[in-house]
Design a protein around this motif. Structure first.
Motif, PDB file in Angstrom:
ATOM      1  N   TYR A  27       0.859  -1.184   0.000  1.00 37.28           N
ATOM      2  CA  TYR A  27       0.000   0.000   0.000  1.00 37.28           C
ATOM      3  C   TYR A  27       0.898   1.238   0.000  1.00 37.28           C
ATOM      4  O   TYR A  27       1.115   1.856   1.035  1.00 37.28           O
ATOM      5  CB  TYR A  27      -0.900   0.030   1.244  1.00 37.28           C
ATOM      6  CG  TYR A  27      -1.921  -1.066   1.246  1.00 37.28           C
ATOM      7  CD1 TYR A  27      -3.075  -0.948   0.481  1.00 37.28           C
ATOM      8  CD2 TYR A  27      -1.726  -2.221   1.983  1.00 37.28           C
ATOM      9  CE1 TYR A  27      -4.011  -1.964   0.467  1.00 37.28           C
ATOM     10  CE2 TYR A  27      -2.656  -3.241   1.982  1.00 37.28           C
ATOM     11  CZ  TYR A  27      -3.799  -3.105   1.216  1.00 37.28           C
ATOM     12  OH  TYR A  27      -4.715  -4.109   1.204  1.00 37.28           O
ATOM     13  N   PRO A  28       1.451   1.585  -1.142  1.00 38.77           N
ATOM     14  CA  PRO A  28       2.434   2.682  -1.170  1.00 38.77           C
ATOM     15  C   PRO A  28       1.810   4.050  -0.933  1.00 38.77           C
ATOM     16  O   PRO A  28       0.619   4.254  -1.133  1.00 38.77           O
ATOM     17  CB  PRO A  28       3.019   2.584  -2.573  1.00 38.77           C
ATOM     18  CG  PRO A  28       1.947   1.957  -3.378  1.00 38.77           C
ATOM     19  CD  PRO A  28       1.223   1.021  -2.454  1.00 38.77           C
ATOM     20  N   ASP A  29       2.658   4.981  -0.523  1.00 35.92           N
ATOM     21  CA  ASP A  29       2.251   6.366  -0.311  1.00 35.92           C
ATOM     22  C   ASP A  29       2.526   7.224  -1.533  1.00 35.92           C
ATOM     23  O   ASP A  29       2.462   8.439  -1.466  1.00 35.92           O
ATOM     24  CB  ASP A  29       3.011   6.959   0.892  1.00 35.92           C
ATOM     25  CG  ASP A  29       2.578   6.306   2.189  1.00 35.92           C
ATOM     26  OD1 ASP A  29       1.404   5.885   2.284  1.00 35.92           O
ATOM     27  OD2 ASP A  29       3.415   6.203   3.091  1.00 35.92           O
ATOM     28  N   GLY A  60      -3.115  -2.560  -2.944  1.00 32.29           N
ATOM     29  CA  GLY A  60      -4.043  -1.554  -3.432  1.00 32.29           C
ATOM     30  C   GLY A  60      -3.400  -0.193  -3.305  1.00 32.29           C
ATOM     31  O   GLY A  60      -2.346  -0.037  -2.695  1.00 32.29           O
ATOM     32  N   ILE A  61      -4.046   0.774  -3.905  1.00 32.01           N
ATOM     33  CA  ILE A  61      -3.603   2.160  -3.757  1.00 32.01           C
ATOM     34  C   ILE A  61      -4.837   3.037  -3.813  1.00 32.01           C
ATOM     35  O   ILE A  61      -5.799   2.742  -4.521  1.00 32.01           O
ATOM     36  CB  ILE A  61      -2.547   2.557  -4.808  1.00 32.01           C
ATOM     37  CG1 ILE A  61      -1.828   3.836  -4.366  1.00 32.01           C
ATOM     38  CG2 ILE A  61      -3.159   2.684  -6.191  1.00 32.01           C
ATOM     39  CD1 ILE A  61      -0.513   4.077  -5.075  1.00 32.01           C
ATOM     40  N   ASN A  62      -4.821   4.079  -3.046  1.00 32.21           N
ATOM     41  CA  ASN A  62      -5.968   4.946  -2.868  1.00 32.21           C
ATOM     42  C   ASN A  62      -6.223   5.809  -4.095  1.00 32.21           C
ATOM     43  O   ASN A  62      -5.300   6.315  -4.710  1.00 32.21           O
ATOM     44  CB  ASN A  62      -5.718   5.814  -1.640  1.00 32.21           C
ATOM     45  CG  ASN A  62      -6.990   6.273  -1.009  1.00 32.21           C
ATOM     46  OD1 ASN A  62      -7.719   7.041  -1.597  1.00 32.21           O
ATOM     47  ND2 ASN A  62      -7.268   5.790   0.182  1.00 32.21           N
ATOM     48  N   SER A  63      -7.504   6.007  -4.419  1.00 34.85           N
ATOM     49  CA  SER A  63      -7.869   6.850  -5.561  1.00 34.85           C
ATOM     50  C   SER A  63      -8.562   8.139  -5.145  1.00 34.85           C
ATOM     51  O   SER A  63      -8.963   8.923  -5.996  1.00 34.85           O
ATOM     52  CB  SER A  63      -8.804   6.073  -6.497  1.00 34.85           C
ATOM     53  OG  SER A  63     -10.036   5.814  -5.854  1.00 34.85           O
ATOM     54  N   LYS A 111       2.879 -14.391  -7.010  1.00 37.21           N
ATOM     55  CA  LYS A 111       1.428 -14.188  -6.913  1.00 37.21           C
ATOM     56  C   LYS A 111       1.158 -12.784  -6.388  1.00 37.21           C
ATOM     57  O   LYS A 111       1.863 -12.306  -5.504  1.00 37.21           O
ATOM     58  CB  LYS A 111       0.780 -15.200  -5.971  1.00 37.21           C
ATOM     59  CG  LYS A 111       0.868 -16.635  -6.450  1.00 37.21           C
ATOM     60  CD  LYS A 111       0.051 -17.546  -5.560  1.00 37.21           C
ATOM     61  CE  LYS A 111       0.224 -18.993  -5.921  1.00 37.21           C
ATOM     62  NZ  LYS A 111      -0.212 -19.395  -7.217  1.00 37.21           N
ATOM     63  N   ILE A 112       0.094 -12.173  -6.933  1.00 38.61           N
ATOM     64  CA  ILE A 112      -0.305 -10.841  -6.487  1.00 38.61           C
ATOM     65  C   ILE A 112      -1.823 -10.826  -6.356  1.00 38.61           C
ATOM     66  O   ILE A 112      -2.530 -11.194  -7.291  1.00 38.61           O
ATOM     67  CB  ILE A 112       0.136  -9.750  -7.482  1.00 38.61           C
ATOM     68  CG1 ILE A 112       1.645  -9.806  -7.704  1.00 38.61           C
ATOM     69  CG2 ILE A 112      -0.312  -8.377  -6.991  1.00 38.61           C
ATOM     70  CD1 ILE A 112       2.137  -8.951  -8.852  1.00 38.61           C
ATOM     71  N   VAL A 113      -2.316 -10.400  -5.192  1.00 36.00           N
ATOM     72  CA  VAL A 113      -3.749 -10.338  -4.935  1.00 36.00           C
ATOM     73  C   VAL A 113      -4.140  -8.900  -4.631  1.00 36.00           C
ATOM     74  O   VAL A 113      -3.576  -8.279  -3.723  1.00 36.00           O
ATOM     75  CB  VAL A 113      -4.132 -11.250  -3.737  1.00 36.00           C
ATOM     76  CG1 VAL A 113      -5.626 -11.172  -3.456  1.00 36.00           C
ATOM     77  CG2 VAL A 113      -3.686 -12.678  -3.984  1.00 36.00           C
ATOM     78  N   TRP A 114      -5.080  -8.368  -5.405  1.00 35.47           N
ATOM     79  CA  TRP A 114      -5.617  -7.025  -5.136  1.00 35.47           C
ATOM     80  C   TRP A 114      -6.518  -7.129  -3.921  1.00 35.47           C
ATOM     81  O   TRP A 114      -7.235  -8.128  -3.744  1.00 35.47           O
ATOM     82  CB  TRP A 114      -6.399  -6.527  -6.351  1.00 35.47           C
ATOM     83  CG  TRP A 114      -6.659  -5.065  -6.315  1.00 35.47           C
ATOM     84  CD1 TRP A 114      -7.818  -4.454  -5.931  1.00 35.47           C
ATOM     85  CD2 TRP A 114      -5.756  -4.027  -6.663  1.00 35.47           C
ATOM     86  NE1 TRP A 114      -7.684  -3.106  -6.016  1.00 35.47           N
ATOM     87  CE2 TRP A 114      -6.417  -2.805  -6.466  1.00 35.47           C
ATOM     88  CE3 TRP A 114      -4.441  -4.003  -7.118  1.00 35.47           C
ATOM     89  CZ2 TRP A 114      -5.818  -1.584  -6.708  1.00 35.47           C
ATOM     90  CZ3 TRP A 114      -3.854  -2.781  -7.365  1.00 35.47           C
ATOM     91  CH2 TRP A 114      -4.537  -1.584  -7.153  1.00 35.47           C
ATOM     92  N   LEU A 115      -6.519  -6.118  -3.066  1.00 30.57           N
ATOM     93  CA  LEU A 115      -7.254  -6.175  -1.796  1.00 30.57           C
ATOM     94  C   LEU A 115      -8.737  -6.441  -1.984  1.00 30.57           C
ATOM     95  O   LEU A 115      -9.293  -7.357  -1.400  1.00 30.57           O
ATOM     96  CB  LEU A 115      -7.082  -4.869  -1.020  1.00 30.57           C
ATOM     97  CG  LEU A 115      -8.014  -4.715   0.190  1.00 30.57           C
ATOM     98  CD1 LEU A 115      -7.650  -5.709   1.267  1.00 30.57           C
ATOM     99  CD2 LEU A 115      -8.002  -3.314   0.713  1.00 30.57           C
ATOM    100  N   SER A 116      -9.407  -5.620  -2.798  1.00 27.67           N
ATOM    101  CA  SER A 116     -10.857  -5.694  -2.842  1.00 27.67           C
ATOM    102  C   SER A 116     -11.379  -5.209  -4.177  1.00 27.67           C
ATOM    103  O   SER A 116     -10.828  -4.272  -4.762  1.00 27.67           O
ATOM    104  CB  SER A 116     -11.432  -4.823  -1.721  1.00 27.67           C
ATOM    105  OG  SER A 116     -12.835  -4.794  -1.778  1.00 27.67           O
ATOM    106  N   ALA A 148      -6.631   2.004   2.765  1.00 23.47           N
ATOM    107  CA  ALA A 148      -7.205   1.241   1.655  1.00 23.47           C
ATOM    108  C   ALA A 148      -8.665   1.577   1.374  1.00 23.47           C
ATOM    109  O   ALA A 148      -9.298   0.915   0.557  1.00 23.47           O
ATOM    110  CB  ALA A 148      -7.065  -0.251   1.952  1.00 23.47           C
ATOM    111  N   LYS A 149      -9.205   2.611   2.014  1.00 27.42           N
ATOM    112  CA  LYS A 149     -10.635   2.898   1.886  1.00 27.42           C
ATOM    113  C   LYS A 149     -11.091   3.023   0.429  1.00 27.42           C
ATOM    114  O   LYS A 149     -12.140   2.523   0.057  1.00 27.42           O
ATOM    115  CB  LYS A 149     -11.004   4.164   2.653  1.00 27.42           C
ATOM    116  CG  LYS A 149     -12.494   4.462   2.566  1.00 27.42           C
ATOM    117  CD  LYS A 149     -12.946   5.546   3.487  1.00 27.42           C
ATOM    118  CE  LYS A 149     -14.442   5.748   3.333  1.00 27.42           C
ATOM    119  NZ  LYS A 149     -15.001   6.584   4.355  1.00 27.42           N
TER     120      LYS A 149
END
Length: 177
Positions: free
Chosen positions: A28-30, A59-62, A94-99, A113-114
């Motif tokens: 979850y990078p900044d 994930g990363i915030n939008s 392997k890479i899994v996206w949070l949601s 991650a909201k």
């Protein structure tokens, strides 16, 4: 980031390296800059040696409401391809996206991650990152994942070559302004 690296280093000093077969971490990078991914992965690889690496949550915030530099749907969408291609080219298995969706509106704004879903919460409608993910999967499905060629990874420029059905697929981006 650094806290996880220090924690893993301490566990290894205690002998834990002999008791796990796969190393997994969350991303979850900044920043939307790939150098963040590169630095973290390099440090983890140094600590774990040749053990397989999985990213089991990412994930990363939008949302521009988060304190993330240049947060937007457009930047989240561009980050999806960077995240997957960079990590796969650098040995992550392997890479899994949070949601699939953003989190419930009742989740506090400061939760990193909201707004990292590929769809909005309700109504669930696709964000730009959804279309990027969909296009990435459709374009790259069937590629030879064990032979991604790193053509260039320097000074904020990243170029990779994949082979699918004996044809080259090039993925490139520039993190510089």
């Amino acid at each position: 980031g650094e806290t996880s690296i220090n924690y893993l280093q301490r566990l290894n000093e205690l002998g834990a390296k002999n008791y796990y077969d796969i190393f997994s971490y969350h991303v979850y990078p900044d920043s939307y800059n790939t150098s963040i991914l590169k630095n973290i992965l390099r440090k983890f690889k140094k600590l774990i040696g040749d053990k397989p690496i999985w990213i089991t949550e990412s994930g990363i915030n939008s949302s521009p409401r988060r304190k993330l530099e240049d947060a937007s749907e457009k930047n989240q969408a561009s980050w999806v391809i960077k995240h997957y291609i960079f990590h796969l080219a650098n040995g992550v298995k392997k890479i899994v996206w949070l949601s699939l969706t953003d989190m419930n509106p009742n989740v506090p704004e400061q939760k990193i991650a909201k707004y990292s879903g590929l769809l909005t919460f309700r109504p669930a409608k696709p964000k730009l990152s959804y279309y990027t993910y969909k296009n990435m999967v459709e374009t790259l499905e069937g590629s030879d994942w064990n032979n991604i060629q790193t053509i260039y990874e320097k000074d904020g420029v990243y170029v990779y070559k994949l082979i699918k059905n004996n044809k080259s697929i090039w993925v490139a981006w520039n993190d510089n302004n």
